[in-house]
Design a protein around this motif. Structure first.
Motif, PDB file in Angstrom:
ATOM      1  N   LEU A  99      -4.492   6.861   4.015  1.00  0.00           N
ATOM      2  CA  LEU A  99      -5.161   5.893   3.034  1.00  0.00           C
ATOM      3  C   LEU A  99      -6.466   5.378   3.834  1.00  0.00           C
ATOM      4  CD1 LEU A  99      -2.144   3.623   1.771  1.00  0.00           C
ATOM      5  CD2 LEU A  99      -3.452   5.343   0.533  1.00  0.00           C
ATOM      6  N   LEU A 149      -7.442  -1.255  -0.131  1.00  0.00           N
ATOM      7  CA  LEU A 149      -6.241  -0.840  -0.620  1.00  0.00           C
ATOM      8  C   LEU A 149      -5.570  -1.638  -1.554  1.00  0.00           C
ATOM      9  CD1 LEU A 149      -4.472  -0.039   2.967  1.00  0.00           C
ATOM     10  CD2 LEU A 149      -5.859   1.604   1.504  1.00  0.00           C
ATOM     11  N   PRO A 165       0.570  -1.055   0.081  1.00  0.00           N
ATOM     12  CA  PRO A 165       0.050   0.028   0.022  1.00  0.00           C
ATOM     13  C   PRO A 165       0.788   1.252  -0.058  1.00  0.00           C
ATOM     14  CG  PRO A 165      -0.838  -1.623   1.534  1.00  0.00           C
ATOM     15  CD  PRO A 165       0.435  -2.357   0.992  1.00  0.00           C
ATOM     16  N   LYS A 191       1.293   7.733   6.307  1.00  0.00           N
ATOM     17  CA  LYS A 191       0.770   7.401   4.999  1.00  0.00           C
ATOM     18  C   LYS A 191      -0.811   6.435   5.177  1.00  0.00           C
ATOM     19  CE  LYS A 191       1.325   6.173   0.443  1.00  0.00           C
ATOM     20  NZ  LYS A 191       2.187   6.495  -0.847  1.00  0.00           N
ATOM     21  N   ILE A 211       0.754   3.176  -3.354  1.00  0.00           N
ATOM     22  CA  ILE A 211      -0.347   3.988  -3.544  1.00  0.00           C
ATOM     23  C   ILE A 211      -0.181   5.526  -3.520  1.00  0.00           C
ATOM     24  CG2 ILE A 211      -2.985   4.300  -3.284  1.00  0.00           C
ATOM     25  CD1 ILE A 211      -2.796   1.819  -1.811  1.00  0.00           C
TER      26      ILE A 211
END
Length: 492
Positions: free
Chosen positions: A112, A188, A68, A108, A71
């Motif tokens: 997300l 995710l 993830p 992060k 991303i």
């Protein structure tokens, strides 16, 4: 089929980005443009799996799920899943040349979660299709990650007995109480694959093929060992009986103790190697060519009793050999595989790889040991090989010159006709590019002439690895032109 060509090795984490770590965002597209300008045909990556303790891409929470961390926020903003203020002022690490994984994990992942809350209804139908397409692994992965968070990130062997042993009623219980959390982890993965597929399509349309990397083993603490424990050598309490490693050699007097669970190859054979075929098939959704790490382990592997502190008290055990690759070929047809066949090779291993027809690897840094004639010297190559200046486990070329004994350095200077005006690192690249090997690859660090401070990994160490990042201003048109010229000169 690999024909005469060349490429650059650099992981996604190493791309420039204002948000602490490389992603599938605009800098990745710009790097593909840089590869095109440089006359390259390949971009080689490290494994794209989600990383855990130690941040190693070779110890992932899943053999199928993506990381993830890759991303891209700006793409999520365009999709109206985030606003600029959700992420622009957060601290993802202040050093442009190093990833701060602790800050990435903390900040992060929180961003997300916002993207998930904003997007779970919008993408509800798309998610159903994604789950169906990946039903063989996605539900187990989502549940594993959700339960792992419930147990404060503890390894699954330390969970409560009923969920550790996957009792049916307990699985149902957790699926109900953690439904939203499970959906977050699945979402995710949906974003990861959505962004990666778009990026890979761009690369392929520009004539760039992606070389991926498949670790032979999976992590002890992973969705794979928890959900498919029958294919691993585990006891009744789901603890490994034996683990993987490397025997003592010139590089490590106690060997390397990797700690990964060993496969039950006899059981896998009875299933027609179903899990492995599925794993390889899914890898080709991500990559065009697959480098299989520690390829020799399919012929014979070193196993060590669980609980040992070093790899010394291990033994060689026969692997599945070509039976596995016959099954893969029968199921998937002819596929492009690179065999990572480094290290001490017995005649059996050499014959095994030759029978597969897969190209092996030649690392130029290993060529100049003055104690013996080396198979890694370019005059010993045949065409069916991949030539590297160094891999992610090696020092950079400039670091190698700083840290290697004088007699070996002098041998390299003499053999490759190196001179300071050209730059020793460029002479090394010339040595790889001018060789007969079908494919030549160098790390981005070697094109930039960086020292040991830019090294990606020191094997058998934890901490300080996998952190190097390239600065955006270093990827210049002048550098691209220089790479293009040497690539053109040697017909790659």
């Amino acid at each position: 089929m690999i024909t005469r060509s060349s490429g650059i090795l650099m992981h996604i984490t190493s791309l420039p980005s204002p948000y602490g770590i490389g992603t599938f965002g605009k800098e990745a597209y710009e790097f593909i443009d840089f590869l095109v300008k440089s006359g390259q045909k390949y971009w080689q990556l490290l494994p794209l799996g989600s990383t855990g303790y130690g941040d190693s891409p070779y110890q992932s929470f899943s053999a199928f799920a993506g990381n993830p961390y890759f991303i891209d926020f700006e793409s999520l903003e365009k999709d109206r899943l985030l606003k600029k203020e959700d992420y622009v002022d957060l601290d993802f690490g202040r050093d442009r040349e190093k990833v701060d994984f602790e800050k990435i994990f903390k900040n992060k992942m929180a961003v997300l979660r916002k993207a998930f809350e904003n997007g779970k209804e919008k993408y509800e139908e798309d998610m159903k299709g994604f789950k169906e397409e990946n039903k063989d692994w996605i539900n187990d992965y989502g549940l594993y990650m959700a339960v792992k968070n419930q147990f404060h990130l503890k390894p699954w062997q330390e969970w409560d007995e009923d969920i550790k042993l996957r009792k049916k009623e307990t699985i149902k219980h957790y699926e109900e109480i953690l439904k939203n959390e499970i959906n977050y982890w699945v979402f995710l993965q949906f974003l990861f694959f959505k962004q990666w597929k778009t990026l890979k399509k761009y690369a392929n349309e520009k004539g760039i093929r992606i070389i991926g990397d498949l670790p032979i083993y999976v992590a002890e603490d992973s969705a794979d060992t928890w959900a498919n424990s029958e294919i691993f050598l585990l006891d009744e309490e789901k603890k490994p009986i034996k683990v993987a490693g490397c025997p003592p050699d010139a590089f490590s007097v106690t060997g390397q103790l990797w700690g990964n669970p060993i496969y039950r190859w006899d059981f896998l054979e009875q299933t027609g190697y179903e899990w492995w075929i599925h794993r390889i098939k899914d890898s080709y959704k991500l990559y065009d060519i697959l480098r299989i790490d520690h390829f020799r382990g399919f012929e014979s592997f070193w196993q060590v009793p669980y609980g040992e502190e070093t790899a010394e008290n291990g033994e060689w055990v026969k692997g599945p050999g070509n039976n596995l690759f016959y099954a893969i070929q029968e199921a998937l047809g002819d596929i492009d595989i690179i065999a990572e066949d480094l290290g001490y090779l017995t005649q059996e291993v050499i014959e095994f790889r030759e029978e597969t027809g897969y190209p092996g690897m030649k690392v130029l840094q290993f060529a100049f040991d003055t104690r013996e004639e080396s198979d890694y010297l370019p005059h010993n190559y045949d065409k069916n090989c991949i030539v590297y200046t160094g891999t992610h486990d090696n020092d950079t070329v400039c670091g190698w010159f700083e840290n290697t004994k004088k007699s070996d350095v002098n041998f390299a200077i003499k053999y490759l006709k190196l001179n300071e005006e050209e730059g020793y690192h460029w002479g090394f690249i010339r040595g790889a590019w001018s060789s007969v090997g079908n494919l030549a690859v160098a790390q981005m660090q070697d094109f930039l002439g960086l020292g040991s401070e830019a090294r990606m990994n020191i094997p058998s160490t934890i901490g300080g690895n996998w952190q190097w990042r390239v600065k955006k201003e270093d990827l210049t048109d002048q550098l691209a032109e220089k790479i293009y010229k040497i690539t053109k000169l040697y017909g790659r």
